[in-house]
Write an enzyme that holds these catalytic residues in place. Sequence first.
Site, mmCIF file in Angstrom:
data_model
loop_
_atom_site.group_PDB
_atom_site.id
_atom_site.type_symbol
_atom_site.label_atom_id
_atom_site.label_comp_id
_atom_site.label_asym_id
_atom_site.label_seq_id
_atom_site.Cartn_x
_atom_site.Cartn_y
_atom_site.Cartn_z
ATOM 1 C CB ALA A 27 -0.933 0.000 1.207
ATOM 2 C CG HIS A 28 3.483 2.596 3.233
ATOM 3 N ND1 HIS A 28 2.574 1.862 3.955
ATOM 4 C CD2 HIS A 28 3.815 3.652 4.016
ATOM 5 C CE1 HIS A 28 2.379 2.437 5.137
ATOM 6 N NE2 HIS A 28 3.117 3.527 5.185
ATOM 7 C CE LYS A 29 7.011 -1.187 -5.948
ATOM 8 N NZ LYS A 29 6.121 -0.983 -7.107
#
Length: 502
Positions: free
Chosen positions: A349-351
């Site tokens: 999700a961060h990526k």
Amino acid sequence: MGVIRESDLIESIAEALQYISYYHPTDFISAMTSAWEREENPGAKAAMAQILVNSRMCAMGRRPICQDTGAANIHVKIGVQAKTDFTRSLQEICDEGTRQGYQRDTNPLRASVVVDPFGTRKNSGDNTPCMLTVEMVAGDKIDVEVAAKGGGSENKSKFTTLNPSGNVADWVVQTVETLGAGWCPPGVLGIGVGGNADKAMALAKQALNEPLDMADLLRRGPSDKTEELRLEIYDRVNALGIGAQGLGGVTTVLDVKIKSFPTHAASLPVGLIPNCAATRHVHFTLDGSGPAEFTPPPMDLYPEILLEKAGEQATKLNLDDLTDEVLATLEPGQTLLVSGTLYTGRDAAHKRMIEMLDRSEPLPVDLKGKAIYYVGPVDAVGDEAIGPAGPTTSTRMDKFTDRILADTGLKVMIGKAERGPVALEAIARHKAAYLIAVGGAAYLVSKAIKAAKPVAFQDLGMEAIYELKVEDMPVTVAVDTQGNSIHITGPAKWRRTPVAAG
């Protein structure tokens, strides 16, 4: 001598994987209880209390101890005289047992195995293949060790080849000091000495399945060189002061297990594999009389722990009112009970969020002034809002931290273990805060989550972003708005001189 049926092995593996998902071994419960009783650091003692309460809750509710229900590690010893009706390969048979064990409707376990490790990393969906090792031994039975090994502790595995005159204890202690808290101590160290590279690591993994007997060894004293080495490493590692969850304390390891094997005269291979606070393994034997049966641990093994009493000293924190003034009051080591809105998000999700920010696209969730929880939960069953939902190792998000804090206005992160220098600098720069939940208390944590709904990136499965509504979720302040970390100050405070060196 009966025929050992393929179906018996499959059923036994499936039942074993279910069994270890919610039952700790009895020796582990006893060792953790003893460590909890003698712990002197209140923060570490509270963390171990959560682990024990979570363990008891999981045993009663038959739900996973940890959200990372692990890769299935299966070691099979086949007696050369054993009679079987097997028609498939042993890998296929054990994979079928794994598949059935992880896809049980009443207690679904999280599939964590990806089939292409350096490509698309697509999840197999059923946690296959299992990690199978096989031995042919004397006898007419089949002995099986089944373990579920989580990624947090497995990722801390280390190997070295020392000179023949090298000091195994020195290398182990120096190595453990560099591991941080991502392996969720207190746990067990498995050490393999000798053989070659692959043999030493196999020995270390097998050592983790041996009974925990450190209390007995401390009482009676060592009877050989291996036991002397176990005692030395046990004392020296605990003297590091790392403590439960890296908060600082008396106990970092509950036991040290060592297996050795002859080796080349020019070599001294050493493998080190830690087991976390979600230690999960069981042994069974098939003799042709049918599938294995497993006996639950007695509930009276657990100590009486009242978490409500421990929580009386906790400070309430409203996640929907995270002002700079409120965050500035937080202190490393402080116990909190957080309530309000909490978003989930891990590596994937961060990526994806970073990629969207690079394209100047709006994010699907507004994180300004909000909190995010690094978690990949187990699927919910029945009336659960969410399945067991313990924290993910937070250093995996370190490289994203500065950009996310700068561009979204995120104020609080919750995960497990320490943050690296890059993240600490970013937290201080943006006056954010980092809190930790207890690794190994996933079911307990999930009970504080009253509602959960996916709000973004649903195609990522457990990595999707969820909006959670939490009520009195127990956490500890790990990094304050100045970048001060309890994972640095805690162990430093509790570090001591080892007994042998005293």
